[in-house]
Design a protein around this motif. Structure first.
Motif, PDB file in Angstrom:
ATOM      1  N   HIS A   5       0.813  -1.212   0.000  1.00 41.33           N
ATOM      2  CA  HIS A   5       0.000   0.000   0.000  1.00 41.33           C
ATOM      3  C   HIS A   5       0.849   1.265   0.000  1.00 41.33           C
ATOM      4  CE1 HIS A   5      -3.623  -2.294   0.372  1.00 41.33           C
ATOM      5  NE2 HIS A   5      -3.223  -2.855   1.491  1.00 41.33           N
ATOM      6  N   THR A   6       2.104   1.188   0.437  1.00 44.75           N
ATOM      7  CA  THR A   6       2.930   2.384   0.515  1.00 44.75           C
ATOM      8  C   THR A   6       3.816   2.563  -0.710  1.00 44.75           C
ATOM      9  OG1 THR A   6       4.658   1.165   1.690  1.00 44.75           O
ATOM     10  CG2 THR A   6       2.987   2.272   3.029  1.00 44.75           C
ATOM     11  N   TYR A   7       4.008   1.538  -1.479  1.00 39.20           N
ATOM     12  CA  TYR A   7       4.888   1.607  -2.640  1.00 39.20           C
ATOM     13  C   TYR A   7       4.182   2.325  -3.783  1.00 39.20           C
ATOM     14  CZ  TYR A   7       7.837  -0.033  -6.474  1.00 39.20           C
ATOM     15  OH  TYR A   7       8.662  -0.112  -7.567  1.00 39.20           O
ATOM     16  N   ASN A   8       4.810   3.370  -4.315  1.00 38.85           N
ATOM     17  CA  ASN A   8       4.217   4.164  -5.389  1.00 38.85           C
ATOM     18  C   ASN A   8       5.250   4.313  -6.503  1.00 38.85           C
ATOM     19  OD1 ASN A   8       2.516   5.809  -6.884  1.00 38.85           O
ATOM     20  ND2 ASN A   8       3.029   7.660  -5.728  1.00 38.85           N
ATOM     21  N   PRO A   9       5.326   3.350  -7.419  1.00 39.18           N
ATOM     22  CA  PRO A   9       6.367   3.373  -8.448  1.00 39.18           C
ATOM     23  C   PRO A   9       6.141   4.473  -9.473  1.00 39.18           C
ATOM     24  CG  PRO A   9       4.794   1.634  -8.914  1.00 39.18           C
ATOM     25  CD  PRO A   9       4.421   2.193  -7.567  1.00 39.18           C
ATOM     26  N   HIS A  10       7.230   4.879 -10.103  1.00 39.74           N
ATOM     27  CA  HIS A  10       7.151   5.824 -11.221  1.00 39.74           C
ATOM     28  C   HIS A  10       6.985   4.999 -12.494  1.00 39.74           C
ATOM     29  CE1 HIS A  10       9.071   9.417 -13.573  1.00 39.74           C
ATOM     30  NE2 HIS A  10       7.807   9.210 -13.875  1.00 39.74           N
ATOM     31  N   VAL A  11       5.841   5.132 -13.155  1.00 36.31           N
ATOM     32  CA  VAL A  11       5.496   4.272 -14.286  1.00 36.31           C
ATOM     33  C   VAL A  11       5.406   5.087 -15.574  1.00 36.31           C
ATOM     34  CG1 VAL A  11       3.795   2.668 -15.235  1.00 36.31           C
ATOM     35  CG2 VAL A  11       4.234   2.702 -12.771  1.00 36.31           C
ATOM     36  N   LEU A  12       6.059   4.578 -16.609  1.00 32.83           N
ATOM     37  CA  LEU A  12       5.945   5.155 -17.948  1.00 32.83           C
ATOM     38  C   LEU A  12       4.861   4.404 -18.711  1.00 32.83           C
ATOM     39  CD1 LEU A  12       6.920   6.761 -20.489  1.00 32.83           C
ATOM     40  CD2 LEU A  12       8.564   4.890 -20.861  1.00 32.83           C
ATOM     41  N   VAL A  13       3.935   5.138 -19.320  1.00 34.37           N
ATOM     42  CA  VAL A  13       2.902   4.537 -20.167  1.00 34.37           C
ATOM     43  C   VAL A  13       3.188   4.938 -21.608  1.00 34.37           C
ATOM     44  CG1 VAL A  13       0.446   4.418 -20.712  1.00 34.37           C
ATOM     45  CG2 VAL A  13       1.185   4.586 -18.326  1.00 34.37           C
ATOM     46  N   LEU A  14       3.575   3.964 -22.424  1.00 33.77           N
ATOM     47  CA  LEU A  14       3.869   4.212 -23.835  1.00 33.77           C
ATOM     48  C   LEU A  14       2.748   3.604 -24.676  1.00 33.77           C
ATOM     49  CD1 LEU A  14       5.544   5.099 -26.215  1.00 33.77           C
ATOM     50  CD2 LEU A  14       7.031   3.106 -25.883  1.00 33.77           C
ATOM     51  N   GLU A  15       1.879   4.459 -25.186  1.00 33.57           N
ATOM     52  CA  GLU A  15       0.696   4.022 -25.930  1.00 33.57           C
ATOM     53  C   GLU A  15       0.318   5.115 -26.926  1.00 33.57           C
ATOM     54  OE1 GLU A  15      -2.068   2.534 -27.683  1.00 33.57           O
ATOM     55  OE2 GLU A  15      -1.819   1.222 -25.931  1.00 33.57           O
ATOM     56  N   ASP A  16       0.222   4.766 -28.217  1.00 29.61           N
ATOM     57  CA  ASP A  16      -0.056   5.794 -29.222  1.00 29.61           C
ATOM     58  C   ASP A  16      -1.539   6.119 -29.357  1.00 29.61           C
ATOM     59  OD1 ASP A  16      -0.784   3.411 -30.334  1.00 29.61           O
ATOM     60  OD2 ASP A  16       0.320   3.667 -32.214  1.00 29.61           O
ATOM     61  N   ASN A  17      -2.415   5.237 -28.882  1.00 31.53           N
ATOM     62  CA  ASN A  17      -3.846   5.507 -28.924  1.00 31.53           C
ATOM     63  C   ASN A  17      -4.247   6.276 -27.668  1.00 31.53           C
ATOM     64  OD1 ASN A  17      -6.771   4.744 -28.140  1.00 31.53           O
ATOM     65  ND2 ASN A  17      -6.664   4.191 -30.315  1.00 31.53           N
ATOM     66  N   GLU A  18      -4.778   7.484 -27.852  1.00 34.26           N
ATOM     67  CA  GLU A  18      -5.057   8.345 -26.702  1.00 34.26           C
ATOM     68  C   GLU A  18      -6.069   7.719 -25.750  1.00 34.26           C
ATOM     69  OE1 GLU A  18      -6.345  12.974 -25.662  1.00 34.26           O
ATOM     70  OE2 GLU A  18      -6.400  12.231 -27.735  1.00 34.26           O
ATOM     71  N   PHE A  19      -7.115   7.088 -26.296  1.00 31.49           N
ATOM     72  CA  PHE A  19      -8.125   6.472 -25.435  1.00 31.49           C
ATOM     73  C   PHE A  19      -7.512   5.352 -24.593  1.00 31.49           C
ATOM     74  CE2 PHE A  19     -11.188   3.048 -24.703  1.00 31.49           C
ATOM     75  CZ  PHE A  19     -12.150   3.726 -23.964  1.00 31.49           C
ATOM     76  N   GLN A  20      -6.708   4.488 -25.237  1.00 31.03           N
ATOM     77  CA  GLN A  20      -6.075   3.388 -24.511  1.00 31.03           C
ATOM     78  C   GLN A  20      -5.060   3.910 -23.496  1.00 31.03           C
ATOM     79  OE1 GLN A  20      -6.983   0.376 -24.539  1.00 31.03           O
ATOM     80  NE2 GLN A  20      -8.150   0.112 -26.434  1.00 31.03           N
ATOM     81  N   ARG A  21      -4.387   5.011 -23.844  1.00 33.97           N
ATOM     82  CA  ARG A  21      -3.418   5.601 -22.914  1.00 33.97           C
ATOM     83  C   ARG A  21      -4.131   6.125 -21.676  1.00 33.97           C
ATOM     84  NH1 ARG A  21      -1.201   8.588 -26.325  1.00 33.97           N
ATOM     85  NH2 ARG A  21      -2.002  10.661 -25.797  1.00 33.97           N
ATOM     86  N   MET A  22      -5.259   6.799 -21.874  1.00 33.24           N
ATOM     87  CA  MET A  22      -6.026   7.304 -20.741  1.00 33.24           C
ATOM     88  C   MET A  22      -6.580   6.156 -19.889  1.00 33.24           C
ATOM     89  SD  MET A  22      -5.796  10.566 -20.762  1.00 33.24           S
ATOM     90  CE  MET A  22      -4.117  10.237 -21.324  1.00 33.24           C
ATOM     91  N   ALA A  23      -6.959   5.053 -20.565  1.00 37.50           N
ATOM     92  CA  ALA A  23      -7.475   3.892 -19.834  1.00 37.50           C
ATOM     93  C   ALA A  23      -6.380   3.272 -18.971  1.00 37.50           C
ATOM     94  CB  ALA A  23      -8.024   2.857 -20.816  1.00 37.50           C
TER      95      ALA A  23
END
Length: 410
Positions: A5-23
């Motif tokens: 519950h305390t671990y908050n990783p820094h995550v990169l989201v690489l997705e060219d579709n804007e809807f899928q990226r937001m999802a």
């Protein structure tokens, strides 16, 4: 409060579709991840990595991207700065599997593959399960710390000197007769400062510091000690011991292993030496010579994780192996996907014709065991039968199993 519950990783989201990226971003936020960087193309990420310092704890990467695809991107990007990789795509499962193998062969750390839309429960397990966390994160787990340089050459040498490396044993069952067929010897490190460590937390360092030969001798000696102490009223014990391809480069190691057995009056036929397929090169004459010498000495030779490397079924004709351990990925996929099922059936049939024993790893359910039994696989191993056990508990487990079998036939 728990670490998850305390671990908050820094995550990169690489997705060219804007809807899928937001999802994907919404899925991350729903499991408590708030440090998120978004990118619409591989080129955008590469520019960022080249111009700015820093790293990501994890990267969610779509395989199908405009321009450079995800597979090409992950092969050229700085893997140590992307953290753990989660692949996503709506592509067929066989493309997932081939991409996974390519990346694993190149050393990329893959947490898994997720179809779209992303399942938040699976995503949480991949990103927030403590053993997968980045070693850079404050408050990270012991296992993450061990991925860093915390394991020094001195600590390993001290551990070997103090006999901190201990063994446990996972039973192997004859699927055709339901009888005990031996066990695989597995190593753990009982450290005074970090507690009990799993192989993935120290084996790479042991190898890098050139101490694998010493560790192998200790593990083999402990396996032999169990064979010596094995109760005579139980079925005979044959143990598998993992060895490194680098250990076979020193021809004297075979003599050292024989000395360990000879000093305890143990026959080499009671030991099966396992070599991971991904380290095996079929046309490496020195390695082939070493394996042949092992067979001449009387040892059994097992090709572990078969299906993850590049050994073909045709090449099995010339390899001096007595056993194939089929990689668990085939076991898990074969019951639901046609291609893995066809490959698994072919492996078992070819091995049977060559009189090579097949062992299925990672059996977790009765359905897995039944399916493999029907295919003709000889040996099964996995949590469905038993987790790895200390020597004394292995004996108790086998006695209990025999009592249960006797009561069924009474």
């Amino acid at each position: 409060m728990s670490l998850i519950h305390t671990y908050n990783p820094h995550v990169l989201v690489l997705e060219d579709n804007e809807f899928q990226r937001m999802a994907a971003v919404a899925a991350l936020r729903s499991i408590g991840v708030t440090r998120i960087t978004q990118a619409a193309s591989a080129e955008e990420v590469l520019t960022c990595l080249n111009s700015q310092p820093g790293y990501f704890d994890a990267t969610i990467c779509d395989l199908r991207l405009e321009g450079m695809d995800g597979l090409a991107f992950l092969k050229i990007a700085a893997a140590d700065r992307l953290g753990t990789i989660v692949l996503t795509s709506a592509l067929p499962a066989d493309i997932y599997q081939s991409s996974l193998r390519v990346l694993q062969q190149s050393g990329t750390r893959i947490a898994g593959c997720l179809p779209k839309p992303i399942d938040t429960t699976a995503l949480k397990l991949m990103l927030l399960d403590p053993p997968r966390k980045s070693a850079h994160t404050r408050g990270c787990s012991v296992s993450a710390l061990m991925e860093s340089t915390s394991v020094t050459q001195e600590s390993i040498v001290e551990g070997l000197k103090n006999h901190e490396f201990i063994t446990c044993f996972q039973p192997k069952i004859d699927l055709q007769t339901d009888q005990f067929s031996g066990a695989e010897t597995l190593v753990r490190w009982q450290t005074p400062q970090w507690g009990l460590l799993q192989p993935g937390q120290f084996i790479d360092q042991v190898q890098a510091y050139g101490l694998m030969d010493a560790l192998t001798c200790q593990v083999l000696a402990q396996a032999c000690d169990l064979i010596v102490a094995w109760p005579r009223d139980l079925p005979s014990l044959r143990l598998s011991v993992n060895i490194s391809a680098t250990s076979l480069q020193d021809s004297e190691n075979i003599n050292r292993w024989r000395e360990i057995l000879d000093s305890r009056w143990i026959l080499p036929s009671q030991i099966l030496l396992e070599l991971t397929e991904t380290t095996f090169v079929a046309n490496d004459l020195e390695l082939l010579e070493a394996l042949t010498r092992l067979r001449i000495a009387g040892f059994g030779v097992s090709l572990d994780d078969f299906g993850t490397g590049f050994t073909s079924l045709k090449q099995l004709r010339t390899l001096p192996v007595t056993e194939l351990k089929i990689d668990r990925s085939f076991i898990h996929d074969a019951s639901t996907q046609s291609r893995p099922a066809i490959v698994l059936d072919s492996i078992i049939n070819v091995a049977k014709r060559l009189r090579i024993t097949t062992v299925a790893e990672g059996i977790e359910t009765i359905e897995d065991a039944t399916y493999l039994t029907d295919l003709g696989c000889k040996i099964g191993q996995g949590y469905y039968f038993s987790r790895p056990l200390p020597a004394d508990r292995l004996i108790l487990w086998l006695r209990q199993r025999q009592r249960e079998q006797d009561s069924k036939h009474a």
